[in-house]
Motif scaffolding. Structure first.
Motif, mmCIF file in Angstrom:
data_model
loop_
_atom_site.group_PDB
_atom_site.id
_atom_site.type_symbol
_atom_site.label_atom_id
_atom_site.label_comp_id
_atom_site.label_asym_id
_atom_site.label_seq_id
_atom_site.Cartn_x
_atom_site.Cartn_y
_atom_site.Cartn_z
ATOM 1 N N ASN A 3 18.306 -13.358 0.064
ATOM 2 C CA ASN A 3 17.806 -12.175 0.745
ATOM 3 C C ASN A 3 18.148 -10.907 -0.028
ATOM 4 O O ASN A 3 17.331 -9.993 -0.143
ATOM 5 N N LEU A 4 19.357 -10.878 -0.603
ATOM 6 C CA LEU A 4 19.782 -9.713 -1.383
ATOM 7 C C LEU A 4 18.868 -9.517 -2.602
ATOM 8 O O LEU A 4 18.435 -8.393 -2.893
ATOM 9 N N GLY A 5 18.581 -10.613 -3.299
ATOM 10 C CA GLY A 5 17.730 -10.515 -4.470
ATOM 11 C C GLY A 5 16.298 -10.116 -4.124
ATOM 12 O O GLY A 5 15.713 -9.228 -4.760
ATOM 13 N N LEU A 6 15.718 -10.753 -3.115
ATOM 14 C CA LEU A 6 14.347 -10.439 -2.705
ATOM 15 C C LEU A 6 14.264 -9.013 -2.169
ATOM 16 O O LEU A 6 13.291 -8.297 -2.416
ATOM 17 N N ASN A 7 15.294 -8.603 -1.444
ATOM 18 C CA ASN A 7 15.349 -7.248 -0.912
ATOM 19 C C ASN A 7 15.328 -6.216 -2.039
ATOM 20 O O ASN A 7 14.618 -5.201 -1.973
ATOM 21 N N GLY A 8 16.084 -6.494 -3.102
ATOM 22 C CA GLY A 8 16.134 -5.577 -4.236
ATOM 23 C C GLY A 8 14.793 -5.460 -4.938
ATOM 24 O O GLY A 8 14.393 -4.365 -5.361
ATOM 25 N N ILE A 9 14.080 -6.578 -5.039
ATOM 26 C CA ILE A 9 12.760 -6.559 -5.681
ATOM 27 C C ILE A 9 11.793 -5.691 -4.882
ATOM 28 O O ILE A 9 11.059 -4.863 -5.435
ATOM 29 N N VAL A 10 11.792 -5.866 -3.573
ATOM 30 C CA VAL A 10 10.895 -5.078 -2.714
ATOM 31 C C VAL A 10 11.239 -3.599 -2.787
ATOM 32 O O VAL A 10 10.347 -2.739 -2.895
ATOM 33 N N ASN A 11 12.513 -3.279 -2.726
ATOM 34 C CA ASN A 11 12.915 -1.864 -2.811
ATOM 35 C C ASN A 11 12.468 -1.237 -4.126
ATOM 36 O O ASN A 11 12.050 -0.066 -4.166
ATOM 37 N N HIS A 12 12.547 -2.017 -5.199
ATOM 38 C CA HIS A 12 12.143 -1.494 -6.513
ATOM 39 C C HIS A 12 10.625 -1.332 -6.610
ATOM 40 O O HIS A 12 10.131 -0.286 -7.063
ATOM 41 N N LEU A 13 9.880 -2.340 -6.174
ATOM 42 C CA LEU A 13 8.426 -2.319 -6.333
ATOM 43 C C LEU A 13 7.734 -1.363 -5.373
ATOM 44 O O LEU A 13 6.684 -0.799 -5.700
ATOM 45 N N TYR A 14 8.325 -1.180 -4.202
ATOM 46 C CA TYR A 14 7.641 -0.403 -3.160
ATOM 47 C C TYR A 14 8.382 0.868 -2.764
ATOM 48 O O TYR A 14 8.048 1.498 -1.761
ATOM 49 N N SER A 15 9.397 1.223 -3.540
ATOM 50 C CA SER A 15 10.192 2.436 -3.260
ATOM 51 C C SER A 15 10.714 2.440 -1.828
ATOM 52 O O SER A 15 10.705 3.463 -1.150
ATOM 53 N N ALA A 16 11.141 1.263 -1.373
ATOM 54 C CA ALA A 16 11.679 1.128 -0.018
ATOM 55 C C ALA A 16 13.200 1.265 -0.042
ATOM 56 O O ALA A 16 13.818 1.311 -1.110
ATOM 57 N N ARG A 17 13.792 1.305 1.147
ATOM 58 C CA ARG A 17 15.244 1.412 1.261
ATOM 59 C C ARG A 17 15.781 0.380 2.257
ATOM 60 O O ARG A 17 16.725 0.643 2.993
ATOM 61 N N PHE A 18 15.187 -0.793 2.251
ATOM 62 C CA PHE A 18 15.615 -1.843 3.166
ATOM 63 C C PHE A 18 16.994 -2.370 2.790
ATOM 64 O O PHE A 18 17.333 -2.453 1.607
ATOM 65 N N THR A 19 17.754 -2.751 3.803
ATOM 66 C CA THR A 19 19.000 -3.465 3.553
ATOM 67 C C THR A 19 18.872 -4.936 3.924
ATOM 68 O O THR A 19 19.744 -5.731 3.605
#
Length: 270
Positions: A133-149
């Motif tokens: 989850n940590l890795g996938l979360n980081g990818i999404v935050n990078h690609l979509y300029s999100a701030r999900f935890t």
């Protein structure tokens, strides 16, 4: 905590959750306008239990397989201005619903549960799933300029004006659709993030499933989530490229029509 808004629909996807529903019902706040139980072919009397616990609940059968399809069916049936999605196994605490609703009343469009923000937590997640989850979360935050935890947690609430943006697969379709499975949470989160809607993360504590075994598979479902992340990115980039190309083509045809070299009609410009 008192429910700060009365027009709330709670969607509860079920499949053989008869033993777990009493706990969910016990934690459900008073004043919920509508409870929709979406069943995926239970054989343990789940719907009978749901009917006894919530006599006024709407009980419907999902149209295809998978959690995503169950949610899509529930969203389509919901009448409330606020829609909340929780799990039926007792892992998501219905008593937290007022916090999600309060965030929406305070101005958020979408309230997203998080196990990894301050005061959140989980007694259910494994080390492998946490790392994934940590890795996938980081990818999404990078690609979509999100701030999900917390990307892959399925406890969310939103105003119904978010439904066209979430754009779930049509429940009326008969063939399996991408978004019908456990990738649904990622699909929703990405679409909300890239839309620019106001997202509030809500600290949530995930408990162990009370009875039964989870249908989640860390590896196969992780792959589906990863595919979702990149499929959604490709879709965005394709749309961004196609739009100016389409405009350029229409402008070229307009020029030819003005010069009398093209018979431009409405169908041709569409």
């Amino acid at each position: 905590m008192r429910l700060p808004h009365r027009d709330v629909s709670v969607i509860v996807p079920t499949r053989n959750e008869a033993k777990n529903l009493p706990y969910v019902a016990k934690r459900m706040p008073d004043g919920i306008a509508e409870i929709i139980v979406v069943d995926g072919g239970s054989t343990d009397g789940t719907l009978d239990v749901a009917r006894s616990l919530w006599p006024h609940a709407r009980l419907i059968q999902q149209t295809r397989k998978g959690k995503g399809n169950a949610l899509a069916c529930g969203f389509a049936a919901a009448k409330g201005e606020i829609i909340v999605m929780i799990d039926a196994d007792g892992s998501t605490d219905a008593a937290e619903i007022p916090m999600f609703v309060q965030a929406l009343c305070d101005g958020a469009d979408f309230a997203k549960g998080s196990r990894f923000t301050y005061r959140g937590g989980s007694s259910d997640i494994t080390r492998l799933r946490r790392l994934g989850n940590l890795g996938l979360n980081g990818i999404v935050n990078h690609l979509y300029s999100a701030r999900f935890t917390d990307l892959c947690y399925g406890y969310n609430a939103f105003w119904r004006h978010c439904l066209p943006i979430i754009n779930m697969p049509d429940p009326a379709l008969t063939e399996p659709q991408w978004g019908d499975g456990f990738e649904v949470e990622t699909l929703m989160n990405i679409r909300v993030a890239r839309s620019g809607l106001d997202i509030a993360e809500i600290a949530s504590y995930e408990r162990d499933r009370i009875h039964g075994e989870s249908n989640l598979n860390a590896v196969s479902d992780g792959i589906r989530v990863l595919r979702t992340i990149f499929d959604e990115r490709v879709a965005v980039e394709t749309t961004a490229i196609a739009a100016p190309t389409r405009v350029a083509n229409i402008r070229a045809r307009l020029g030819r029509a003005i010069a009398g070299a093209d018979n431009l009609g409405v169908a041709g410009a569409a």
